[in-house]
Design a protein around this motif. Structure first.
Motif, PDB file in Angstrom:
ATOM      1  N   HIS A  36      24.239  11.419  37.835  1.00  0.00           N
ATOM      2  CA  HIS A  36      23.341  12.551  37.990  1.00  0.00           C
ATOM      3  C   HIS A  36      22.456  12.263  39.191  1.00  0.00           C
ATOM      4  O   HIS A  36      22.372  11.123  39.670  1.00  0.00           O
ATOM      5  CB  HIS A  36      22.462  12.716  36.747  1.00  0.00           C
ATOM      6  CG  HIS A  36      23.206  13.079  35.513  1.00  0.00           C
ATOM      7  ND1 HIS A  36      23.061  14.310  34.891  1.00  0.00           N
ATOM      8  CD2 HIS A  36      24.105  12.399  34.773  1.00  0.00           C
ATOM      9  CE1 HIS A  36      23.826  14.354  33.812  1.00  0.00           C
ATOM     10  NE2 HIS A  36      24.475  13.208  33.723  1.00  0.00           N
ATOM     11  N   ARG A  37      21.773  13.283  39.672  1.00  0.00           N
ATOM     12  CA  ARG A  37      20.824  13.063  40.771  1.00  0.00           C
ATOM     13  C   ARG A  37      19.637  13.997  40.616  1.00  0.00           C
ATOM     14  O   ARG A  37      19.728  15.056  39.974  1.00  0.00           O
ATOM     15  CB  ARG A  37      21.497  13.275  42.127  1.00  0.00           C
ATOM     16  CG  ARG A  37      21.895  14.713  42.422  1.00  0.00           C
ATOM     17  CD  ARG A  37      22.682  14.789  43.722  1.00  0.00           C
ATOM     18  NE  ARG A  37      23.067  16.165  44.039  1.00  0.00           N
ATOM     19  CZ  ARG A  37      23.885  16.489  45.043  1.00  0.00           C
ATOM     20  NH1 ARG A  37      24.407  15.532  45.818  1.00  0.00           N
ATOM     21  NH2 ARG A  37      24.175  17.747  45.270  1.00  0.00           N
ATOM     22  N   GLN A  38      18.543  13.578  41.209  1.00  0.00           N
ATOM     23  CA  GLN A  38      17.346  14.396  41.194  1.00  0.00           C
ATOM     24  C   GLN A  38      16.688  14.334  42.558  1.00  0.00           C
ATOM     25  O   GLN A  38      16.266  13.265  43.004  1.00  0.00           O
ATOM     26  CB  GLN A  38      16.370  13.930  40.111  1.00  0.00           C
ATOM     27  CG  GLN A  38      15.173  14.845  39.939  1.00  0.00           C
ATOM     28  CD  GLN A  38      14.402  14.554  38.659  1.00  0.00           C
ATOM     29  OE1 GLN A  38      14.536  13.500  38.050  1.00  0.00           O
ATOM     30  NE2 GLN A  38      13.585  15.507  38.233  1.00  0.00           N
ATOM     31  N   ARG A  44      16.912  17.370  37.520  1.00  0.00           N
ATOM     32  CA  ARG A  44      18.050  16.463  37.540  1.00  0.00           C
ATOM     33  C   ARG A  44      19.329  17.271  37.297  1.00  0.00           C
ATOM     34  O   ARG A  44      19.344  18.184  36.460  1.00  0.00           O
ATOM     35  CB  ARG A  44      17.889  15.389  36.464  1.00  0.00           C
ATOM     36  CG  ARG A  44      18.840  14.238  36.579  1.00  0.00           C
ATOM     37  CD  ARG A  44      18.518  13.140  35.591  1.00  0.00           C
ATOM     38  NE  ARG A  44      17.200  12.559  35.832  1.00  0.00           N
ATOM     39  CZ  ARG A  44      16.761  11.453  35.222  1.00  0.00           C
ATOM     40  NH1 ARG A  44      17.533  10.829  34.347  1.00  0.00           N
ATOM     41  NH2 ARG A  44      15.565  10.989  35.481  1.00  0.00           N
ATOM     42  N   GLU A 106      17.979   3.728  38.609  1.00  0.00           N
ATOM     43  CA  GLU A 106      18.133   4.696  39.687  1.00  0.00           C
ATOM     44  C   GLU A 106      18.459   3.972  40.995  1.00  0.00           C
ATOM     45  O   GLU A 106      18.155   2.800  41.169  1.00  0.00           O
ATOM     46  CB  GLU A 106      16.837   5.481  39.858  1.00  0.00           C
ATOM     47  CG  GLU A 106      15.652   4.588  40.189  1.00  0.00           C
ATOM     48  CD  GLU A 106      14.333   5.317  40.101  1.00  0.00           C
ATOM     49  OE1 GLU A 106      14.078   5.970  39.066  1.00  0.00           O
ATOM     50  OE2 GLU A 106      13.567   5.260  41.075  1.00  0.00           O
TER      51      GLU A 106
END
Length: 113
Positions: A36-38, A44, A106
């Motif tokens: 996932h990414r934010q 997110r 992260e």
């Protein structure tokens, strides 16, 4: 279960990076693994996921550029990111779903234009 992510960094647009997420414990083979990414100021979002048997899902914006893979012998999931764009800049998270969910460390990806 511990998930250790690595491989982020600063890259120019058009470049490549490979993220790795190493999992400890005995859950890896049966787990659905995901990245996932934010991005700053955004929610997110799922980037890609892969089942234990290798079935994959990608968000539309990364299809054809990113590839998720896993090595069940090494308990590692990878995200190969090619043709990176500034909009790919985000904090990337590894995630394991083995009935319960587990977020990993992260790793920051910064793509300069």
């Amino acid at each position: 279960v511990q998930l250790q992510a690595s491989g982020g960094g600063l890259v120019q647009a058009g470049g490549s990076l490979r993220l790795s997420c190493a999992a400890s414990g005995n859950i890896f083979k049966g787990a659905v693994m995901a990245w996932h990414r934010q991005a700053p100021g955004k929610q997110r979002e799922l980037v890609a996921s892969i089942t234990g048997s290798g079935s994959t899902i990608y968000r539309d914006s990364v299809k054809g550029r990113f590839t998720i893979s896993r090595d069940n012998a090494k308990n590692v999931v990878y995200l190969q990111m090619n043709i990176l764009k500034p909009e790919d800049t985000a904090v990337y998270y590894c995630y394991a779903n083995f009935g319960a969910g587990k977020w990993g460390q992260e790793t920051l990806v910064t793509v300069s234009s």
